[in-house]
Design a protein around this motif. Structure first.
Motif, PDB file in Angstrom:
ATOM      1  N   THR A   1       0.815  -1.230   0.000  1.00 25.20           N
ATOM      2  CA  THR A   1       0.000   0.000   0.000  1.00 25.20           C
ATOM      3  C   THR A   1       0.845   1.275   0.000  1.00 25.20           C
ATOM      4  O   THR A   1       0.320   2.368  -0.139  1.00 25.20           O
ATOM      5  CB  THR A   1      -0.931   0.010   1.236  1.00 25.20           C
ATOM      6  OG1 THR A   1      -0.133  -0.188   2.403  1.00 25.20           O
ATOM      7  CG2 THR A   1      -1.965  -1.100   1.145  1.00 25.20           C
ATOM      8  N   ASP A   2       2.163   1.137   0.150  1.00 21.24           N
ATOM      9  CA  ASP A   2       3.065   2.285   0.191  1.00 21.24           C
ATOM     10  C   ASP A   2       3.429   2.710  -1.234  1.00 21.24           C
ATOM     11  O   ASP A   2       4.418   2.244  -1.809  1.00 21.24           O
ATOM     12  CB  ASP A   2       4.322   1.916   0.993  1.00 21.24           C
ATOM     13  CG  ASP A   2       5.271   3.085   1.165  1.00 21.24           C
ATOM     14  OD1 ASP A   2       5.065   4.131   0.502  1.00 21.24           O
ATOM     15  OD2 ASP A   2       6.225   2.959   1.944  1.00 21.24           O
ATOM     16  N   ILE A   3       2.613   3.586  -1.796  1.00 25.97           N
ATOM     17  CA  ILE A   3       2.807   4.007  -3.186  1.00 25.97           C
ATOM     18  C   ILE A   3       4.067   4.863  -3.340  1.00 25.97           C
ATOM     19  O   ILE A   3       4.824   4.723  -4.299  1.00 25.97           O
ATOM     20  CB  ILE A   3       1.558   4.768  -3.702  1.00 25.97           C
ATOM     21  CG1 ILE A   3       0.395   3.776  -3.843  1.00 25.97           C
ATOM     22  CG2 ILE A   3       1.844   5.454  -5.036  1.00 25.97           C
ATOM     23  CD1 ILE A   3      -0.909   4.396  -4.279  1.00 25.97           C
TER      24      ILE A   3
ATOM     25  N   LEU B   1       1.586  10.400 -10.537  1.00 26.76           N
ATOM     26  CA  LEU B   1       1.250   9.623  -9.338  1.00 26.76           C
ATOM     27  C   LEU B   1       1.444  10.489  -8.099  1.00 26.76           C
ATOM     28  O   LEU B   1       2.556  10.622  -7.614  1.00 26.76           O
ATOM     29  CB  LEU B   1       2.189   8.418  -9.225  1.00 26.76           C
ATOM     30  CG  LEU B   1       1.740   7.060  -9.729  1.00 26.76           C
ATOM     31  CD1 LEU B   1       2.847   6.049  -9.455  1.00 26.76           C
ATOM     32  CD2 LEU B   1       0.438   6.593  -9.079  1.00 26.76           C
ATOM     33  N   GLN B   2       0.367  11.040  -7.577  1.00 24.86           N
ATOM     34  CA  GLN B   2       0.505  11.955  -6.447  1.00 24.86           C
ATOM     35  C   GLN B   2       0.170  11.331  -5.100  1.00 24.86           C
ATOM     36  O   GLN B   2       0.577  11.820  -4.063  1.00 24.86           O
ATOM     37  CB  GLN B   2      -0.352  13.219  -6.674  1.00 24.86           C
ATOM     38  CG  GLN B   2       0.095  14.074  -7.862  1.00 24.86           C
ATOM     39  CD  GLN B   2       1.589  14.425  -7.842  1.00 24.86           C
ATOM     40  OE1 GLN B   2       2.169  14.665  -6.787  1.00 24.86           O
ATOM     41  NE2 GLN B   2       2.205  14.421  -9.008  1.00 24.86           N
ATOM     42  N   LYS B   3      -0.571  10.247  -5.118  1.00 24.12           N
ATOM     43  CA  LYS B   3      -0.999   9.640  -3.848  1.00 24.12           C
ATOM     44  C   LYS B   3       0.171   8.913  -3.180  1.00 24.12           C
ATOM     45  O   LYS B   3       0.946   8.241  -3.852  1.00 24.12           O
ATOM     46  CB  LYS B   3      -2.137   8.661  -4.145  1.00 24.12           C
ATOM     47  CG  LYS B   3      -3.070   8.436  -2.973  1.00 24.12           C
ATOM     48  CD  LYS B   3      -4.258   7.592  -3.421  1.00 24.12           C
ATOM     49  CE  LYS B   3      -5.272   7.438  -2.314  1.00 24.12           C
ATOM     50  NZ  LYS B   3      -5.898   8.684  -1.912  1.00 24.12           N
ATOM     51  N   ASP B   4       0.305   9.031  -1.867  1.00 26.74           N
ATOM     52  CA  ASP B   4       1.432   8.398  -1.169  1.00 26.74           C
ATOM     53  C   ASP B   4       1.150   6.979  -0.699  1.00 26.74           C
ATOM     54  O   ASP B   4       2.045   6.146  -0.647  1.00 26.74           O
ATOM     55  CB  ASP B   4       1.875   9.242   0.039  1.00 26.74           C
ATOM     56  CG  ASP B   4       2.684  10.444  -0.409  1.00 26.74           C
ATOM     57  OD1 ASP B   4       3.145  10.430  -1.576  1.00 26.74           O
ATOM     58  OD2 ASP B   4       2.842  11.393   0.383  1.00 26.74           O
ATOM     59  N   ARG B   5      -0.092   6.717  -0.306  1.00 21.27           N
ATOM     60  CA  ARG B   5      -0.429   5.350   0.099  1.00 21.27           C
ATOM     61  C   ARG B   5      -1.934   5.144   0.043  1.00 21.27           C
ATOM     62  O   ARG B   5      -2.694   6.103  -0.021  1.00 21.27           O
ATOM     63  CB  ARG B   5       0.128   5.008   1.479  1.00 21.27           C
ATOM     64  CG  ARG B   5      -0.425   5.754   2.684  1.00 21.27           C
ATOM     65  CD  ARG B   5      -0.029   5.039   3.993  1.00 21.27           C
ATOM     66  NE  ARG B   5       1.369   4.600   4.020  1.00 21.27           N
ATOM     67  CZ  ARG B   5       1.777   3.313   4.044  1.00 21.27           C
ATOM     68  NH1 ARG B   5       0.884   2.335   4.026  1.00 21.27           N
ATOM     69  NH2 ARG B   5       3.043   2.994   4.090  1.00 21.27           N
ATOM     70  N   VAL B   6      -2.351   3.882   0.054  1.00 22.11           N
ATOM     71  CA  VAL B   6      -3.785   3.574   0.087  1.00 22.11           C
ATOM     72  C   VAL B   6      -4.087   2.806   1.374  1.00 22.11           C
ATOM     73  O   VAL B   6      -3.186   2.261   2.011  1.00 22.11           O
ATOM     74  CB  VAL B   6      -4.237   2.756  -1.151  1.00 22.11           C
ATOM     75  CG1 VAL B   6      -4.000   3.530  -2.433  1.00 22.11           C
ATOM     76  CG2 VAL B   6      -3.559   1.397  -1.212  1.00 22.11           C
TER      77      VAL B   6
ATOM     78  N   LYS C   1      -7.971   0.543  -7.891  1.00 20.10           N
ATOM     79  CA  LYS C   1      -7.623   0.594  -9.314  1.00 20.10           C
ATOM     80  C   LYS C   1      -6.305   1.338  -9.541  1.00 20.10           C
ATOM     81  O   LYS C   1      -5.491   0.930 -10.373  1.00 20.10           O
ATOM     82  CB  LYS C   1      -8.760   1.233 -10.113  1.00 20.10           C
ATOM     83  CG  LYS C   1      -9.980   0.325 -10.211  1.00 20.10           C
ATOM     84  CD  LYS C   1     -11.111   0.984 -10.981  1.00 20.10           C
ATOM     85  CE  LYS C   1     -12.293   0.017 -11.125  1.00 20.10           C
ATOM     86  NZ  LYS C   1     -13.456   0.666 -11.765  1.00 20.10           N
ATOM     87  N   LEU C   2      -6.108   2.400  -8.788  1.00 19.87           N
ATOM     88  CA  LEU C   2      -4.865   3.161  -8.888  1.00 19.87           C
ATOM     89  C   LEU C   2      -3.658   2.268  -8.546  1.00 19.87           C
ATOM     90  O   LEU C   2      -2.652   2.236  -9.275  1.00 19.87           O
ATOM     91  CB  LEU C   2      -4.916   4.359  -7.929  1.00 19.87           C
ATOM     92  CG  LEU C   2      -3.661   5.228  -7.875  1.00 19.87           C
ATOM     93  CD1 LEU C   2      -3.854   6.469  -8.748  1.00 19.87           C
ATOM     94  CD2 LEU C   2      -3.327   5.660  -6.457  1.00 19.87           C
TER      95      LEU C   2
END
Length: 302
Positions: A153-155, A188-193, A262-263
């Protein structure tokens, strides 16, 4: 060239050794022909009905033991053929690790399939993953399956690794290919989900999938990365394997997926083939390199 790669072996098994180890522990197989299978030089076809896998590194021993425990329990959940363990080899003076013999799953690797052919597997793959992801997590953990040991989950950290991989293979990509990948990474701006836990195959890509003569997925092999973690890891196949217009029916059949899932699935659909591309370049395998690149481009198309 003294650099070591993660895929380098600590010990090797040749055909002679495989024949001796298998014959000694499973005499009923000693008359069968032993044939090395292409991908990983520690997989042997015995006759035409069994496959034996020998771990190449200490790190792989735990996963062989875990597979031996968990894979038979998955049978009721499996909607696509998979290699079920039948022969449990023990470590001995001749070979330092346990090894497993499975039922052989026939089929070809899905290399160079047309987009039309790929679409035919959308529902098959979605049903397979829906059932696999329904397997009780507690039962899997009891068999020694690791929980999110890869920090799926660590994008942010995966993005950094991806940039590093890209710099290693950029000379093997066309300017268009590297441009598409670079643009994707910068968006890709998101850091984690959020963490979600299901039982995962954990390594679902074209080298671990088999198709029949119609190009429809007919086998899922190499379960050494079985783990508990985010379903996006396996759902990445919707991006790497399926063309954009087949993804709707895939997710509908699977039972839906949120935007975060999905991301992350798309990210993993780029990440795994980049690793495969690095190894293919290292091995000088042009067919695998070309397939890995087309997987990446498919994953990044909408």
């Amino acid at each position: 060239m003294g650099e070591t790669n993660v895929w380098d072996a600590e010990w090797e098994v040749n055909e002679e050794q495989a024949r001796m180890l298998i014959g000694r522990q499973f005499p009923q197989l000693s008359s069968k022909q032993v044939k090395r299978l292409g991908w990983d030089n520690t997989v042997f076809l015995i006759g035409d009905e069994y496959v034996f896998r020998f771990p190449r590194r200490t790190i792989a021993v735990g996963s062989i033991r875990m597979e031996g425990k968990l894979l038979p329990k998955l049978e009721a959940y499996m909607t696509i053929p998979y290699p079920k363990p039948l022969f449990y080899g023990e470590a001995s003076d001749e070979y330092p690790a346990p090894f497993l013999g499975y039922a052989y799953v026939p089929g070809d690797f899905p290399i160079g399939l047309t987009e039309e052919r790929r679409v035919l597997s959308a529902e098959t793959l979605a049903k397979f993953l829906r059932r696999l992801h329904e397997f009780p997590v507690q039962a899997a953990l009891k068999c020694g399956v690791q929980q999110d040991h890869r920090n799926l989950t660590d994008i942010a950290s995966r993005k950094v690794k991806l940039e590093g991989f890209l710099s290693k293979v950029v000379e093997h990509l066309s300017p268009e290919e590297s441009g598409v990948i670079e643009a994707y990474i910068s968006r890709l701006q998101k850091d984690r989900v959020e963490a979600v836990n299901v039982l995962l195959h954990g390594d679902l890509h074209f080298k671990n999938m088999l198709v029949n003569e119609n190009g429809i997925v007919s086998g899922i092999i190499d379960w050494g990365d079985l783990s508990v973690g985010h379903p996006a890891c396996d759902l990445s196949v919707a991006y790497s394997f399926l063309p954009p217009y087949a993804r709707g029916v895939f997710f509908e059949t699977y039972g839906g997926a949120d935007e975060e899932t999905k991301l992350l699935a798309r990210l993993i659909a780029v990440y795994i083939p980049i690793l495969i591309l690095m190894q293919a370049v290292d091995d000088g395998n042009e067919a695998i390199a070309a397939e890995a690149k087309s997987n990446i481009m498919r994953a990044l198309s909408d």
